[in-house]
Scaffold this motif. Structure first.
Motif, short mmCIF file in Angstrom:
data_model
loop_
_atom_site.label_atom_id
_atom_site.label_comp_id
_atom_site.label_asym_id
_atom_site.label_seq_id
_atom_site.Cartn_x
_atom_site.Cartn_y
_atom_site.Cartn_z
N MET A 1 -36.07 5.03 -48.25
CA MET A 1 -36.14 4.98 -46.79
C MET A 1 -35.98 6.39 -46.22
O MET A 1 -35.29 7.22 -46.80
N TRP A 2 -36.59 6.61 -45.09
CA TRP A 2 -36.45 7.89 -44.43
C TRP A 2 -36.54 7.70 -42.92
O TRP A 2 -37.12 6.73 -42.43
N VAL B 1 -27.11 16.23 -47.29
CA VAL B 1 -26.44 15.82 -46.06
C VAL B 1 -26.15 14.32 -46.11
O VAL B 1 -27.06 13.51 -46.32
N ASN B 2 -24.90 13.96 -45.91
CA ASN B 2 -24.50 12.55 -45.88
C ASN B 2 -24.50 12.08 -44.42
O ASN B 2 -23.64 12.45 -43.65
N ALA C 1 -30.93 10.55 -51.90
CA ALA C 1 -31.43 11.80 -52.45
C ALA C 1 -32.19 11.59 -53.76
O ALA C 1 -33.20 12.26 -54.02
N ASP C 2 -31.72 10.64 -54.58
CA ASP C 2 -32.35 10.45 -55.89
C ASP C 2 -33.73 9.82 -55.80
O ASP C 2 -34.44 9.71 -56.80
N VAL D 1 -30.42 13.37 -48.07
CA VAL D 1 -30.84 14.75 -47.85
C VAL D 1 -31.62 14.86 -46.54
O VAL D 1 -32.30 13.92 -46.13
N ASP D 2 -31.49 16.01 -45.89
CA ASP D 2 -32.35 16.37 -44.78
C ASP D 2 -33.50 17.20 -45.34
O ASP D 2 -33.28 18.13 -46.13
N LEU D 3 -34.72 16.87 -44.93
CA LEU D 3 -35.91 17.53 -45.44
C LEU D 3 -36.63 18.21 -44.28
O LEU D 3 -37.00 17.55 -43.31
N HIS D 4 -36.81 19.53 -44.39
CA HIS D 4 -37.43 20.33 -43.32
C HIS D 4 -38.78 20.85 -43.80
O HIS D 4 -38.91 21.33 -44.94
#
Length: 290
Positions: free
Chosen positions: A1-2, A132-133, A104-105, A140-143
């Motif tokens: 999920m994201w 990031v929790n 994250a995994d 994780v935060d993805l930029h």
């Protein structure tokens, strides 16, 4: 999920970038590895939060990830403190996008045993990823660059989940969001940013910064009168006053799923009945963190 995160960001470059940002923020950027990630706040002279950010230390720059609408005011603040520093500041809010990947995994390329900040190729684009929790799980935060939005989103794991769902999960987990909960203007120790809190963002050993004297006094005396707690109820907006027996005893954060984090007086008993924006609610302690 994201989940897509409405965001802003500043890029700091120049020979003095680390020392310059270090002298403004509550976290210890100089003590972080390269690459590294440090949660931090930028305070006023009274020790109250003006901005919350996550600072990414990289080989060539410092990237400050902020909530949406925060970058212009932090940029103006930082510019006021440039004297002889060799730094350049750039608002990159319009060129970058951010999503939070809940697990994250599940993200291809992420190394669980690697540093807190990592860069790698995803969907043909170079991305910056930080540990990031936001939900109580290892996420994780993805930029990534806005021009690569289609390519990156096409390879993100699972389905897109709304920001409201993410908010409900983080409130259940007891994790504040300073901007979304309306906690700007409070002391970091009052809203979970202290050492040992759910969102630690202070170093008491890093040296001087704006508001540092107040932080040192609070550490020495341990006398913050408010702490982060939870409210059960619904129907109020972030920032609503919490009232008990006609007296204001705190401030509520964003209401999500019938719960809200709140800055409350420490002496409030467990389960205390309160009014939040005129609506009934009950105050509860957050579970202790080891």
């Amino acid at each position: 999920m994201w989940t897509f995160l409405p965001s802003g960001g500043l890029r700091v470059t120049g020979a003095d970038r680390v020392d310059f940002v270090q002298g403004q923020m509550t976290g210890d950027l100089r003590g972080a590895p390269t690459p590294g990630l440090v949660a931090c706040a930028f305070l006023n002279v009274r020790g109250q939060i003006e901005h919350f950010a996550r600072a990414y230390r990289r080989a060539d720059d410092v990237y400050l990830h902020l909530d949406a609408g925060q970058s212009a005011s932090l940029l103006a603040r930082l510019k006021r403190y440039i004297i002889f520093d060799q730094v350049e500041l750039q608002d990159v809010s319009e060129t970058l996008r951010t999503v939070h990947v809940w697990r994250a995994d599940s993200l291809p390329g992420w190394q669980a045993d690697g540093p807190d900040a990592q860069s790698f190729e995803l969907g043909g684009a170079t991305v910056l990823v930080g540990r990031v929790n936001r939900t109580g799980e290892a996420g994780v935060d993805l930029h990534y660059l806005a021009q690569h939005e289609d390519e990156v989103r096409a390879v993100l794991p699972g389905e897109e989940v709304s920001l409201a769902t993410l908010d409900a999960a983080r409130v259940r987990a007891g994790i504040p969001d300073i901007a979304r909960d309306g906690f700007t203007g409070t002391l970091p120790q009052e809203v979970g940013l202290d050492v040992g809190g759910p969102l630690p963002a202070i170093s008491y050993r890093k040296g001087c910064y704006v508001g540092q004297e107040i932080m040192a006094r609070l550490e020495a005396r341990g006398n913050a009168r408010y702490h982060l707690a939870r409210l059960a109820g619904e129907g109020w907006e972030a920032g609503a006053q919490v009232v008990r027996d006609g007296k204001v005893v705190g401030q509520a954060g964003l209401n999500a799923g019938g719960l809200s984090l709140a800055r409350l007086r420490k002496e409030l008993p467990e389960g205390a009945e309160v009014l939040v924006g005129g609506r009934p609610a009950h105050a509860h302690q957050l579970a202790a963190r080891v």
